[in-house]
Scaffold this motif. Structure first.
Motif, mmCIF file in Angstrom:
data_model
loop_
_atom_site.group_PDB
_atom_site.id
_atom_site.type_symbol
_atom_site.label_atom_id
_atom_site.label_comp_id
_atom_site.label_asym_id
_atom_site.label_seq_id
_atom_site.Cartn_x
_atom_site.Cartn_y
_atom_site.Cartn_z
ATOM 1 N N ALA A 55 0.831 -1.212 0.000
ATOM 2 C CA ALA A 55 0.000 0.000 0.000
ATOM 3 C C ALA A 55 0.865 1.263 0.000
ATOM 4 C CB ALA A 55 -0.922 -0.010 1.214
ATOM 5 N N VAL A 56 1.950 1.262 0.767
ATOM 6 C CA VAL A 56 2.863 2.412 0.791
ATOM 7 C C VAL A 56 3.554 2.564 -0.559
ATOM 8 C CG1 VAL A 56 5.044 3.241 1.768
ATOM 9 C CG2 VAL A 56 3.224 2.450 3.276
ATOM 10 N N LEU A 63 1.544 9.622 -5.578
ATOM 11 C CA LEU A 63 1.995 10.988 -5.283
ATOM 12 C C LEU A 63 3.044 11.448 -6.301
ATOM 13 C CD1 LEU A 63 2.239 10.857 -1.378
ATOM 14 C CD2 LEU A 63 0.520 12.039 -2.759
ATOM 15 N N ALA A 64 3.958 10.550 -6.653
ATOM 16 C CA ALA A 64 4.987 10.912 -7.634
ATOM 17 C C ALA A 64 4.380 11.156 -9.012
ATOM 18 C CB ALA A 64 6.048 9.814 -7.708
ATOM 19 N N GLN A 65 3.379 10.360 -9.373
ATOM 20 C CA GLN A 65 2.748 10.519 -10.681
ATOM 21 C C GLN A 65 2.129 11.906 -10.844
ATOM 22 O OE1 GLN A 65 0.269 7.078 -10.401
ATOM 23 N NE2 GLN A 65 1.687 5.759 -11.506
ATOM 24 N N LEU A 66 1.624 12.450 -9.749
ATOM 25 C CA LEU A 66 1.024 13.787 -9.798
ATOM 26 C C LEU A 66 2.065 14.878 -10.051
ATOM 27 C CD1 LEU A 66 -1.441 13.425 -6.792
ATOM 28 C CD2 LEU A 66 -2.029 13.447 -9.229
ATOM 29 N N CYS A 67 3.343 14.558 -9.837
ATOM 30 C CA CYS A 67 4.409 15.554 -9.988
ATOM 31 C C CYS A 67 5.205 15.392 -11.276
ATOM 32 C CB CYS A 67 5.370 15.463 -8.797
ATOM 33 S SG CYS A 67 4.599 15.698 -7.175
ATOM 34 N N VAL A 68 4.862 14.396 -12.091
ATOM 35 C CA VAL A 68 5.677 14.102 -13.272
ATOM 36 C C VAL A 68 5.668 15.255 -14.265
ATOM 37 C CG1 VAL A 68 5.909 12.595 -15.286
ATOM 38 C CG2 VAL A 68 5.520 11.610 -13.029
ATOM 39 N N ARG A 69 4.514 15.884 -14.467
ATOM 40 C CA ARG A 69 4.459 16.985 -15.438
ATOM 41 C C ARG A 69 5.428 18.091 -15.049
ATOM 42 N NH1 ARG A 69 -1.188 19.467 -17.248
ATOM 43 N NH2 ARG A 69 -0.979 17.829 -18.815
ATOM 44 N N THR A 70 5.448 18.465 -13.775
ATOM 45 C CA THR A 70 6.381 19.506 -13.316
ATOM 46 C C THR A 70 7.823 19.062 -13.478
ATOM 47 O OG1 THR A 70 4.754 20.302 -11.716
ATOM 48 C CG2 THR A 70 7.048 20.932 -11.340
ATOM 49 N N THR A 71 8.093 17.798 -13.165
ATOM 50 C CA THR A 71 9.450 17.263 -13.286
ATOM 51 C C THR A 71 9.914 17.271 -14.742
ATOM 52 O OG1 THR A 71 8.998 15.824 -11.396
ATOM 53 C CG2 THR A 71 10.955 15.334 -12.689
ATOM 54 N N ALA A 82 15.951 9.149 -16.022
ATOM 55 C CA ALA A 82 17.084 8.710 -15.208
ATOM 56 C C ALA A 82 16.749 8.795 -13.715
ATOM 57 C CB ALA A 82 18.315 9.565 -15.525
ATOM 58 N N LEU A 83 16.076 9.864 -13.314
ATOM 59 C CA LEU A 83 15.678 10.010 -11.912
ATOM 60 C C LEU A 83 14.747 8.876 -11.499
ATOM 61 C CD1 LEU A 83 15.563 11.688 -9.284
ATOM 62 C CD2 LEU A 83 13.647 12.953 -10.305
ATOM 63 N N GLY A 84 13.782 8.550 -12.353
ATOM 64 C CA GLY A 84 12.870 7.466 -12.031
ATOM 65 C C GLY A 84 13.584 6.134 -11.861
ATOM 66 N N ALA A 85 14.517 5.832 -12.769
ATOM 67 C CA ALA A 85 15.256 4.566 -12.678
ATOM 68 C C ALA A 85 16.105 4.502 -11.414
ATOM 69 C CB ALA A 85 16.127 4.397 -13.921
ATOM 70 N N LEU A 86 16.738 5.612 -11.064
ATOM 71 C CA LEU A 86 17.593 5.631 -9.867
ATOM 72 C C LEU A 86 16.770 5.484 -8.588
ATOM 73 C CD1 LEU A 86 20.094 8.451 -10.875
ATOM 74 C CD2 LEU A 86 20.603 6.013 -10.649
ATOM 75 N N LEU A 87 15.649 6.188 -8.511
ATOM 76 C CA LEU A 87 14.812 6.079 -7.314
ATOM 77 C C LEU A 87 14.209 4.688 -7.173
ATOM 78 C CD1 LEU A 87 12.901 9.505 -7.303
ATOM 79 C CD2 LEU A 87 14.577 8.707 -5.623
ATOM 80 N N LEU A 88 13.905 4.062 -8.281
ATOM 81 C CA LEU A 88 13.329 2.722 -8.233
ATOM 82 C C LEU A 88 14.365 1.667 -7.854
ATOM 83 C CD1 LEU A 88 10.907 0.862 -8.691
ATOM 84 C CD2 LEU A 88 11.405 0.914 -11.138
ATOM 85 N N GLY A 89 15.616 1.860 -8.290
ATOM 86 C CA GLY A 89 16.617 0.822 -8.073
ATOM 87 C C GLY A 89 17.505 0.980 -6.858
ATOM 88 N N LEU A 90 18.003 2.183 -6.600
ATOM 89 C CA LEU A 90 19.016 2.365 -5.554
ATOM 90 C C LEU A 90 18.555 2.064 -4.129
ATOM 91 C CD1 LEU A 90 21.010 5.515 -6.756
ATOM 92 C CD2 LEU A 90 21.632 3.097 -6.925
ATOM 93 N N ALA A 109 8.836 3.560 -0.065
ATOM 94 C CA ALA A 109 8.285 4.839 -0.521
ATOM 95 C C ALA A 109 9.178 5.470 -1.589
ATOM 96 C CB ALA A 109 8.109 5.787 0.663
ATOM 97 N N LEU A 110 10.491 5.409 -1.399
ATOM 98 C CA LEU A 110 11.405 5.942 -2.415
ATOM 99 C C LEU A 110 11.269 5.170 -3.725
ATOM 100 C CD1 LEU A 110 14.633 6.510 -0.266
ATOM 101 C CD2 LEU A 110 13.122 8.264 -1.231
ATOM 102 N N ARG A 111 11.187 3.858 -3.618
ATOM 103 C CA ARG A 111 11.010 3.042 -4.816
ATOM 104 C C ARG A 111 9.692 3.374 -5.507
ATOM 105 N NH1 ARG A 111 10.123 -1.914 -4.215
ATOM 106 N NH2 ARG A 111 10.894 -2.481 -6.274
ATOM 107 N N GLY A 112 8.653 3.625 -4.724
ATOM 108 C CA GLY A 112 7.371 3.989 -5.301
ATOM 109 C C GLY A 112 7.443 5.290 -6.085
ATOM 110 N N ALA A 113 8.221 6.247 -5.566
ATOM 111 C CA ALA A 113 8.379 7.518 -6.282
ATOM 112 C C ALA A 113 9.023 7.285 -7.650
ATOM 113 C CB ALA A 113 9.220 8.480 -5.453
ATOM 114 N N GLY A 114 10.048 6.455 -7.696
ATOM 115 C CA GLY A 114 10.680 6.139 -8.975
ATOM 116 C C GLY A 114 9.747 5.393 -9.901
#
Length: 406
Positions: A55-56, A63-71, A82-90, A109-114
């Motif tokens: 769930a987390v 939450l991250a999806q809502l910010c993709v346009r700004t990013t 690249a940011l998405g891949a790094l947040l998902l993997g590291l 939560a960090l992985r979810g953001a990526g």
């Protein structure tokens, strides 16, 4: 005169890079989807705690999806990917350091953001890079690339957990980092297409308000949320509601392999026939599949065949609905609303996965897994009736890929 041959989807500019990025990123995601909850259980968490991990993951994704346009506006496509891949993997090697619930939730939560960044960018890219008249096929191929890691890695997770140390398996979630070499080429290809609209997109129009877009795509989003809730529940709790690791692996393989083929095939179908009748069949299959799973899980006797039959039906609906609803959403929203549509569709997908995991975890703690699956079956019956009897979606949006309207 015969019609000119349609352009090959897999050879379209940017599509090979999209497939490679998606394969690596979703490999890391698929591997840890059942393993992270098991890691939490290893540290003393109960069923609710295990469901909370998924769930987390999905909440952070939304939450991250809502910010993709700004990013995308600030960083551009290449850096955002690249940011998405790094947040998902590291964060995966960090998660392997402790099986306490709080560190698992933080790294999840960090992985979810990526994952949120990758999913929104991926579906936008699949639509933007599709050759003329081949949007359904491109989305189906994208869906196959998304699903293949689940076919290979999610069913193997119970075996991996039983064979290797859990921290070593979790550390392998770093796989998305390997997508970085192809992120730049993909970013350039998408920027070229979105800056210069393809011929099928027609004259450029101003994006519609978000509420208008959501009204156009409400029905496919509702169906998507319910089906992914059921699939997410199975993917999270298969090791808990099956008797042996071998049966858990077989159950997951049945679901994911069927979903992969259905996702690819229904994408191809969406270019040829109206998707709404197919949607009614798929939701009915999900209802029947969940009922069989509930029956099998609640039975005291050996009901492996019933369980696998239920998973076969659910897998067909789970995969096919994903491609079908994404095509419907893009068609009804219009090309100028691609970003809003992608965010809304991915939020429906990921929110459904998280809600389903949480619901089944609560049902297992309060009653049984069987009760949870029976409740989901009843909800899918309502969805099937809604799809069957609802009128066609309003034709306010312009079709992006010139496929049949539903």
């Amino acid at each position: 005169m015969s019609a000119p041959p349609k352009e090959s989807v897999i050879r379209a500019p940017g599509i090979p890079h999209l497939l490679l990025v998606v394969l690596f990123c979703f490999s890391g995601f698929a591997l840890l989807l059942p393993v992270s909850p098991a890691w939490a259980v290893n540290g003393g968490a109960d069923e609710f705690g295990a469901g909370l991990v998924t769930a987390v993951l999905m909440a952070a994704t939304v939450l991250a999806q809502l910010c993709v346009r700004t990013t995308l506006r600030k960083l551009g496509w290449t850096r955002t990917l690249a940011l998405g891949a790094l947040l998902l993997g590291l964060p995966s090697p960090l998660q392997a350091l402790s099986d306490h619930l709080l560190p698992i939730l933080l790294t999840t939560a960090l992985r979810g953001a990526g994952f949120g960044i990758v999913t929104v960018c991926g579906s936008i890219a699949a639509s933007a890079l599709a050759p003329r008249g081949r949007q359904g096929a491109a989305i189906g191929l994208y869906g196959l690339a998304v699903a293949l890691p689940q076919v290979a890695l999610t069913p193997a997770a119970p075996w991996l957990v039983g064979t290797f140390a859990l921290p070593a398996v979790i550390a392998c979630g770093v796989l998305p980092v390997l997508a970085l070499p192809w992120a730049q080429a993909l970013g350039h290809a998408v920027e070229a297409r979105t800056d210069s609209p393809a011929p099928q997109d027609g004259p450029t129009q101003a994006p519609a308000p978000t509420t208008t877009v959501l009204r156009r795509i409400l029905l496919p989003l509702t169906v998507l949320l319910l089906v992914t809730a059921a699939g997410g529940a199975v993917l999270t709790f298969a090791p808990q509601f099956t008797a042996t690791p071998a049966l858990a692996a077989t159950a997951l393989l049945t679901l994911t392999a069927t979903a992969a083929l259905a996702r690819w095939g229904c994408g191809e179908l969406a270019d040829r026939i109206a998707p709404r009748p197919v949607g009614a069949i798929l939701t009915s299959a999900a209802c029947a599949g969940l009922a069989l799973i509930a029956l099998a899980v609640g039975s005291d006797s050996d009901s492996t065949l019933v369980l696998l039959t239920g998973l076969l039906l659910l897998g067909t609906a789970y995969g096919g609905t994903q491609s079908l609803t994404l095509v419907q959403a893009f068609n009804h929203a219009g090309a100028e609303n691609r970003h809003t549509t992608s965010v809304a569709w991915n939020i429906g997908y990921d929110a459904g996965t998280g809600i389903g995991s949480l619901m089944l975890g609560l049902a297992a703690r309060a009653a049984t897994f069987s009760v949870g699956f029976a409740t989901m079956s009843a909800l899918m019956a309502a969805a099937a009736l809604m799809v069957l009897f609802a009128g066609a979606q309003p034709a306010a949006g312009r079709s992006v890929g010139s496929g049949p309207r539903a």
